[in-house]
Design an enzyme around this catalytic site. Structure first.
Site, PDB file in Angstrom:
ATOM      1  N   HIS A   1     -45.069  32.700  84.208  1.00  0.00           N
ATOM      2  CA  HIS A   1     -46.754  32.097  83.110  1.00  0.00           C
ATOM      3  C   HIS A   1     -47.853  31.035  83.398  1.00  0.00           C
ATOM      4  CE1 HIS A   1     -43.107  32.673  79.905  1.00  0.00           C
ATOM      5  NE2 HIS A   1     -44.404  32.313  78.938  1.00  0.00           N
ATOM      6  N   GLY A   2     -47.627  30.511  84.292  1.00  0.00           N
ATOM      7  CA  GLY A   2     -48.826  30.856  85.016  1.00  0.00           C
ATOM      8  C   GLY A   2     -48.396  30.186  86.409  1.00  0.00           C
TER       9      GLY A   2
END
Length: 448
Positions: free
Chosen positions: A262-263
């Site tokens: 996700h990041g």
């Protein structure tokens, strides 16, 4: 590469496995270089106290996290013999880079649209269904997500001591609604555009905020991503058919990867591990207690879980996360150093019922209830959004599975469907007006 690794009656295992590993490494190295080079350089340099690796500050290619996973599913499924190798590079490129779901999902497996790539049929009925779903998604994104995002963006960058309990709670609550309406709205628009062009994409959201546990939440949230990690990471590692220590390790590996996907930041890693620990705790201890409690207690339990999960997700920097967490329990007072007027949270109170209603499956419930009444079975048991066996994208109109009990009831269904189309047309017009009149149109999934 797919042609080389495809399943054969007389396979050459060493070569096929080598090509499979080479393809996976190539895809993952490209993703890792663009998405995680800065994260790696920052942490290595901080650990050794000097600039050992230069931070290149690379621009992230649009949709790289999504199309990389799609490329991986293709080559793995070809290797397993689950799909045929696509010999036309233009068709394969179309699958990987198809624009409707390129930047925000859902993650479409090649098997989902393999038949449609060669034999696609775009029909007027499919176009109409897709247009309705597109209007639903556009309304979620523009009318609901952007509205919640205005409050979230005004509070999330601020210090916890400055805004206190009210500001921190309001910021995370607003983000909780924003990310759902934003992401599910984009998914609905993508699925709708696919239908308009003759492609059937998989469902990606199934009313996750109605869940009763962390496990159920992840059956309903970003379903295509959960399916990817289950089929291409968790099960190949052995799944749950292993010893307990190995099962725990497999689970935490999957959720660590889910977080970092996700990041490129530690709060995303912590967020993934947070969900992994919760799911393990539920499996070993908590679910037995929840099963004996009233349903509303389970709903509250899950709401608390995803609320604090979004705190980890939305607030950058582990020190800031800790301060915001403390603020939720009154460490910085009711409003910190601000006033209620300055926080502006009060001006969004009237919108809370709209956000809550928008998160609930009232539309499928009413649609199924209308269908049951029209078919002469008004006492049919209705489950609006079951957690399992509900992978198909639901229609936006009532569709009778049996002849109507009477012509009058058939006309009533038609009238409701027409009214629904008029309402969706109004949503489309209002959304277009909002986009034209405002420059605020955030895309919060840009880092993925």
């Amino acid at each position: 590469m797919g042609v080389r690794v495809r399943h054969r009656k007389k396979p050459d295992p060493p070569l096929r496995k080598f090509l499979l590993v080479a393809d996976l490494l190539l895809n993952l190295l490209i993703l890792g270089f663009y998405k995680y080079q800065g994260f790696l350089a920052e942490n290595v340099n901080r650990a050794i106290g000097e600039e050992f690796i230069a931070e290149l500050d690379l621009a992230l290619p649009i949709g790289i996290s999504f199309f990389t996973l799609q490329a991986i599913t293709y080559v793995v499924d070809v290797y397993r013999g689950q799909v045929g190798a696509q010999k036309n590079p233009l068709y394969l490129g179309m699958y990987i880079a198809m624009f409707p779901q390129l930047v925000a999902g859902p993650i479409v497996r090649y098997s989902d649209i393999e038949a449609e790539i060669d034999n696609r049929r775009a029909t007027l009925a499919g176009f109409a269904q897709g247009l309705r779903l597109f209007c639903v998604g556009l309304g979620k994104k523009v009318l609901l997500a952007n509205t919640a995002g205005t409050l979230a963006d005004s509070l999330l960058p601020r210090e916890a001591a400055e805004i206190g309990f009210v500001g921190c709670f309001s910021g995370v609550a607003a983000y909780t609604f924003q990310i759902y309406f934003d992401f599910s709205g984009y998914s609905d628009m993508a699925i709708g555009l696919g239908k308009m062009m003759g492609f059937e994409y998989p469902r990606n959201f199934n009313y996750p905020y109605t869940s009763k546990s962390a496990t159920e939440f992840w059956r309903r949230w970003h379903m295509s991503l959960g399916g990817f990690f289950r089929d291409y990471v968790y099960i190949p590692l052995g799944g749950n058919r292993v010893s307990t220590p190995r099962f725990v390790a497999n689970t935490m590996i999957v959720w660590g990867l889910t977080g970092i996907w996700h990041g490129a930041a530690w709060n995303f890693v912590l967020w993934g591990l947070y969900w992994g620990v919760l799911i393990l705790a539920e499996k070993f201890f908590i679910m037995k207690a929840l099963d004996r409690l009233p349903g509303f207690v389970s709903h509250i339990w899950c709401a608390v879980l995803f609320f604090f999960g979004w705190l980890l997700f939305a607030v950058t920097g582990l020190s800031n996360v800790a301060e915001w967490f403390c603020a939720m329990f009154g460490a910085y007072g009711f409003t910190g150093t601000s006033t209620l007027w300055e926080l502006q949270s009060w001006s969004y109170v009237s919108l809370i019922p709209i956000f809550i209603v928008g998160s609930l499956p009232w539309a499928p419930y009413l649609r199924k209830k209308l269908q049951a009444w029209a078919e002469g079975d008004p006492h049919r048991k209705i489950v609006a959004a079951p957690a399992k066996g509900n992978e198909a994208v639901p229609p936006c109109q009532a569709e009778l599975a049996a002849p109507a009990a009477s012509p009058a009831r058939a006309r009533a269904v038609l009238a409701v469907n027409v009214a629904a189309d008029v309402a969706l047309l109004a949503v489309l017009v209002l959304s277009a007006m909002s986009v034209v009149s405002s420059s605020y149109n955030p895309f919060i999934y840009f880092q993925f």
